[in-house]
Enzyme design. Structure first.
Site, short mmCIF file in Angstrom:
data_model
loop_
_atom_site.label_atom_id
_atom_site.label_comp_id
_atom_site.label_asym_id
_atom_site.label_seq_id
_atom_site.Cartn_x
_atom_site.Cartn_y
_atom_site.Cartn_z
N SER A 139 14.22 -5.21 -3.46
CA SER A 139 13.18 -4.73 -4.37
C SER A 139 12.41 -3.64 -3.64
CB SER A 139 12.26 -5.86 -4.80
OG SER A 139 11.71 -6.53 -3.68
N GLU B 83 8.74 -1.06 -3.42
CA GLU B 83 7.36 -0.80 -3.81
C GLU B 83 7.11 0.70 -3.91
OE1 GLU B 83 3.78 -3.00 -2.27
OE2 GLU B 83 3.33 -1.03 -1.42
N PHE C 131 -1.49 2.14 9.98
CA PHE C 131 -1.33 1.13 8.93
C PHE C 131 -1.35 -0.26 9.55
CE2 PHE C 131 1.67 -0.25 5.23
CZ PHE C 131 0.61 -0.89 4.62
#
Length: 288
Positions: free
Chosen positions: A7, A9, A210
């Protein structure tokens, strides 16, 4: 090696150039037939309208199963459920339910006086609504606001008990970090699927910043490897190799699903997927 489910993002565009990047990202990665793609909110819910527009467009034009992010930040319960209804109207059946980061300039999250006070409350409302598959966030290393790692695991248990059926983790650099977290979740009685979040490193400087913001520890060997790679102008080569190796180790350890944080830059994610045997041709063969 077992081929994992994947999947991706995306984040909503805030300029014309960013729009082109998002649509290119969707075009490049859609042929890999992801189980779902998620679309984020900006910090403090600043991209709420843009997120809705991106979700609707991706679902309609690319035929992808979109899991829309939803947060508790700076909105009443009524406003949040209005967003939920608007997602349902465009065919969305999955939501990633999060507390959300504090608005810019705020040191800590402060609930709206008429809003949801936590991700658990938001998940409970979505579960009661009954129209969505609910995913949530998880932290394999302590969240910056958590007392310790066990507090994060116990909070995840509360989210799963409230109605979340799977959790997507924050990114990490070593497979053992995920395995330790997975073991702790099992020990705490969590049966929901825990999906590791994978960050293909587009920029080492950006990835370090990050990591600092979200509490992800940077192993010394990773720091040393990237310092040398940046100096020798082979940063992207190293990043692709390390990301592929991390995914390999996770799959060998029994992981069946991988969630990639693409940053709307699809090439490295696509290259890693190809290295793992996930190609358009392979997807078609599996369907056949």
């Amino acid at each position: 090696m077992t081929t994992p489910n994947v999947s991706f993002e995306f984040f909503p565009p805030q300029s014309l150039d960013a729009s082109f990047r998002l649509w290119e990202t969707a075009q490049v990665l859609a042929p890999l037939k992801p189980g779902f793609v998620s679309v984020t909110y900006g910090a403090g819910g600043t991209t709420r309208k843009l997120t809705h527009e991106a979700v609707a467009t991706i679902h309609k034009h690319y035929g992808l199963n979109v899991a829309a992010h939803l947060t508790c930040v700076d909105a009443t319960r009524a406003e949040t459920m209005e967003i939920v209804n608007s997602y349902a109207e465009v065919g969305v059946t999955e939501i990633v339910a999060l507390r959300g980061d504090p608005p810019k300039g705020a040191a800590r999250f402060t609930p709206h006086p008429e809003g949801f006070a936590s991700s658990v409350e938001l998940i409970e409302a979505l579960a009661e609504d009954g129209r969505f598959t609910i995913r949530c966030g998880a932290y394999p290393e302590p969240h910056p606001e958590a007392a310790d790692a066990l507090a994060d695991v116990r909070w995840l248990k509360r989210k799963c008990d409230a109605g979340a059926t799977s959790a997507i983790t924050q990114f990490f650099f070593e497979a053992d970090t995920f395995f330790r977290f997975r073991d702790a979740c099992v020990k705490e009685g969590i049966t929901a699927k825990i999906i590791p979040g994978i960050l293909p490193i587009q920029s080492w400087k950006g990835a370090k910043n990050f990591a600092q913001r979200c509490g992800t520890s940077v192993p010394a060997w990773v720091e040393e490897a990237f310092t040398a790679a940046v100096r020798d102008d082979r940063e992207q080569l190293l990043a692709t190799a390390l990301c592929t190796e991390l995914c390999d180790k996770l799959i060998e350890g029994g992981v069946e699903d991988l969630h990639f944080y693409t940053l709307n830059r699809p090439q490295m994610t696509r290259d890693v997927c190809h290295a793992l045997g996930i190609t358009p041709d392979a997807v078609l063969e599996n369907v056949a």
